[in-house]
Design a protein around this motif. Structure first.
Motif, PDB file in Angstrom:
ATOM      1  N   ARG A   1      -4.268  -5.466  -3.215  1.00 61.20           N
ATOM      2  CA  ARG A   1      -5.522  -6.202  -3.370  1.00 61.20           C
ATOM      3  C   ARG A   1      -5.877  -6.360  -4.845  1.00 61.20           C
ATOM      4  O   ARG A   1      -6.352  -7.421  -5.277  1.00 61.20           O
ATOM      5  CB  ARG A   1      -6.648  -5.475  -2.638  1.00 61.20           C
TER       6      ARG A   1
ATOM      7  N   LYS B   1       0.841  -1.189   0.000  1.00 62.54           N
ATOM      8  CA  LYS B   1       0.000   0.000   0.000  1.00 62.54           C
ATOM      9  C   LYS B   1       0.879   1.243   0.000  1.00 62.54           C
ATOM     10  O   LYS B   1       1.918   1.285   0.658  1.00 62.54           O
ATOM     11  CB  LYS B   1      -0.923   0.004   1.210  1.00 62.54           C
TER      12      LYS B   1
ATOM     13  N   ASP C   1      -5.894   0.603  -3.298  1.00 62.67           N
ATOM     14  CA  ASP C   1      -5.311  -0.602  -2.699  1.00 62.67           C
ATOM     15  C   ASP C   1      -4.722  -1.489  -3.806  1.00 62.67           C
ATOM     16  O   ASP C   1      -5.342  -2.454  -4.251  1.00 62.67           O
ATOM     17  CB  ASP C   1      -6.383  -1.352  -1.912  1.00 62.67           C
TER      18      ASP C   1
ATOM     19  N   ALA D   1     -10.997  -2.300  -5.280  1.00 58.98           N
ATOM     20  CA  ALA D   1      -9.716  -2.107  -4.595  1.00 58.98           C
ATOM     21  C   ALA D   1      -9.154  -0.718  -4.899  1.00 58.98           C
ATOM     22  O   ALA D   1      -8.645  -0.028  -4.005  1.00 58.98           O
ATOM     23  CB  ALA D   1      -8.725  -3.187  -5.031  1.00 58.98           C
TER      24      ALA D   1
ATOM     25  N   ASP E   1      -8.949   3.570  -1.310  1.00 59.01           N
ATOM     26  CA  ASP E   1      -7.626   4.140  -1.007  1.00 59.01           C
ATOM     27  C   ASP E   1      -6.530   3.556  -1.897  1.00 59.01           C
ATOM     28  O   ASP E   1      -5.408   3.318  -1.444  1.00 59.01           O
ATOM     29  CB  ASP E   1      -7.281   3.920   0.466  1.00 59.01           C
TER      30      ASP E   1
END
Length: 564
Positions: free
Chosen positions: A410, A340, A407, A401, A405
């Motif tokens: 993911r 992330k 991601d 995802a 944010d």
């Protein structure tokens, strides 16, 4: 003129010393208020806002447009991998905003081309600070191009905005939030904004009444203008000769373009305090508004294994140029995708090998799927319905995802799960087994979607499919294609496939006679088959992997070499 054009296009008439003036801050700030959800146009995106320490819905001031200020480099030396990691992570977010959600991103980046570090390094090299800054500014831009980081809409140098910086400081003084000293310094008065200081980081109040060092009134006050010191560059100002402080530079540059309202501000987590905290204080004091920047995004540190963050000051860094002698930009971008953007990440040979292996799995699947689509790979019946469902599920999962944010780990996991299910269906069979209906369309759709995904995050399908094709001439690739094709013909002859797969003149042979005939042919042609195996093994030593199927062969690169 370019800056003014941007302002007219996205923010209307430009008026006053700074574009936008106080138009979007109609109320004088009530000190002590914290984050205010912005008004404007809702998006489908939630992002982690450093101002609130939680995910917030992204709301943009202008429909279809995101305004974005990025802190740029202080140009006194080569950029290192810590810089690269931050800029690539935010480049991925920018690409997602543009290519997945359809927003125009107007990004401005400030270039700090006058600073204590620049002056010190220039003196060591016996060249002017301006010359040093221009050398390393160009070096930085070249590194970003090599790493495929999209440049901002506008770069703005500090030294080309000195009059605007002086004007900005004057207005802060007029608004009662800064003071000049008899020594020619100007400081921001932290006490004048009360408890509004500390929006990003909780600042202890114990030091509030402590006297400052030198000519500062209070210990937490920070410099807006630094008085001239011997053998340093300077500009004339109402307070005498001097140069701007670090924090005021970004506040001024961002306000020149975006005025009193900014959607997104980004930088490394190390910039949150004091740099971004001071930027907020300066801009809200200048514009007299409650909230200048709506969302602050910070990228996590890059750590060397077993060490602290990668940093020039800690002398534990790897320059981008040195890194690219061993690894490729695509490998590093995959490395960045696997964590992330706001998380710290550990750099090591092991983590780079993980990125390399992931690229190989993706490349291998695309090559195998394309071989199937071309009819070069014969498989049992494909569970087409299941693959269509997996593809639809992956599309939804990836977009969800990205909307959560950004991601990327993911999203990559969803892609790899799709590849896993695709690979399970691509099992080669021998020619003796019954032929099954072909399902080329579903594999074509899967390959197309995977290529689109990686194009979104900055890795083109050509980069994935065959790293050699991005490093070598087309001639070499054609030679390898022809070599593998010729070897396939020799291999099929050595395996006696053709003789036994078509009817021959003469009496029809029984199955037992066919087996005996094939055994005889295999013995006679054993040396040819051994030569084919030997060639495959020798090419593997050069990073070229030949994959043999029933009656065909394909090739791929085992190692992604340094390249584009």
């Amino acid at each position: 003129m370019l800056v003014a054009a941007f302002r007219r296009r996205f923010f209307g008439h430009v008026g006053g010393a700074f574009a936008g003036g106080t138009a979007s801050c109609s109320d004088v700030a009530t000190w002590g208020e914290r984050w205010i959800p912005p008004t404007g146009h809702e998006t489908a995106i939630q992002l982690y806002n450093s101002l609130t320490k939680r995910k917030e819905p992204l709301i943009l001031a202008n429909k279809g447009v995101a305004t974005w200020y990025s802190c740029g480099p202080t140009v006194y030396d080569h950029a290192h991998l810590g810089h690269a990691c931050s800029y690539i992570r935010f480049d991925i977010i920018r690409r997602i905003l543009t290519k997945v959600f359809g927003y125009d991103v107007i990004m401005v980046m400030g270039i700090t081309d006058i600073d204590d570090k620049i002056i010190k390094r220039a003196n060591e090299l016996n060249i002017s600070p301006v010359s040093l800054a221009r050398i390393y500014e160009q070096d930085f831009k070249q590194d970003m191009t090599t790493l495929k980081v999209i440049p901002p809409a506008i770069y703005m140098r500090v030294t080309e905005n000195i009059p605007r910086i002086i004007s900005f400081i004057e207005q802060i003084i007029t608004n009662g939030h800064a003071y000049a000293t008899s020594n020619g310094n100007v400081y921001f008065d932290i006490k004048s904004i009360g408890d509004k200081y500390g929006k990003l980081v909780n600042v202890p109040t114990s030091a509030e009444n402590e006297l400052g060092e030198n000519d500062k009134q209070h210990i937490r006050d920070f410099a807006l203008w630094k008085a001239f010191r011997s053998q340093e560059p300077f500009w004339m100002s109402p307070w005498g000769k001097g140069r701007p402080g670090w924090h005021i530079e970004c506040s001024t540059i961002a306000s020149v373009v975006f005025g009193s309202q900014l959607d997104i501000h980004t930088g490394g987590i190390d910039l949150a305090f004091p740099h971004h905290e001071n930027e907020i204080a300066q801009c809200e004091a200048y514009h007299q508004c409650k909230q200048w920047g709506n969302y602050f995004l910070h990228s996590g540190h890059l750590h060397l294994k077993g060490h602290e963050k990668m940093s020039k000051s800690l002398k534990n860094y790897i320059t981008i140029k040195d890194f690219l002698k061993t690894f490729s930009p695509n490998q590093f971008r995959i490395f960045c995708l696997l964590s992330k953007y706001r998380s710290g990440v550990e750099y090591s040979d092991g983590s780079m090998n993980e990125a390399h292996n992931l690229l190989q799995i993706i490349s291998s699947f695309i090559n195998t799927a394309n071989a199937y689509i071309k009819g070069q790979l014969i498989c049992p019946a494909i569970n087409e319905h299941m693959l269509w469902e997996r593809l639809a599920h992956t599309r939804v999962s990836v977009k969800a995802a990205f909307a959560d944010d950004f991601d990327t780990p993911r999203a990559v996991n969803a892609i790899m799960d799709l590849i896993h299910h695709g690979n399970k269906q691509l099992n080669a069979v021998t020619k003796e087994e019954a032929r099954s209906p072909r399902s080329s369309v579903v594999f074509g759709s899967i390959v197309s979607y995977i290529e689109q995904f990686f194009d979104v995050v900055g890795i083109s399908h050509g980069d994935i499919q065959n790293a050699t094709k991005e490093e070598s001439s087309g001639t070499l690739c054609n030679v390898l294609d022809e070599l593998v094709s010729f070897r396939t013909k020799v291999r099929n002859y050595a395996l006696a496939n053709q003789e036994l797969s078509v009817s021959e003149e003469g009496p029809v042979m029984s199955r037992q006679e066919q087996k005996e005939k094939r055994k005889q042919l295999l013995l006679e042609r054993k040396s040819l088959l051994e030569a084919c195996d030997s060639l495959r093994q020798e090419l593997a030593a050069f990073g070229i992997n030949i994959k043999d199927h029933a009656n065909s062969s394909t090739w791929e690169l085992l190692t992604e070499r340094t390249g584009t």
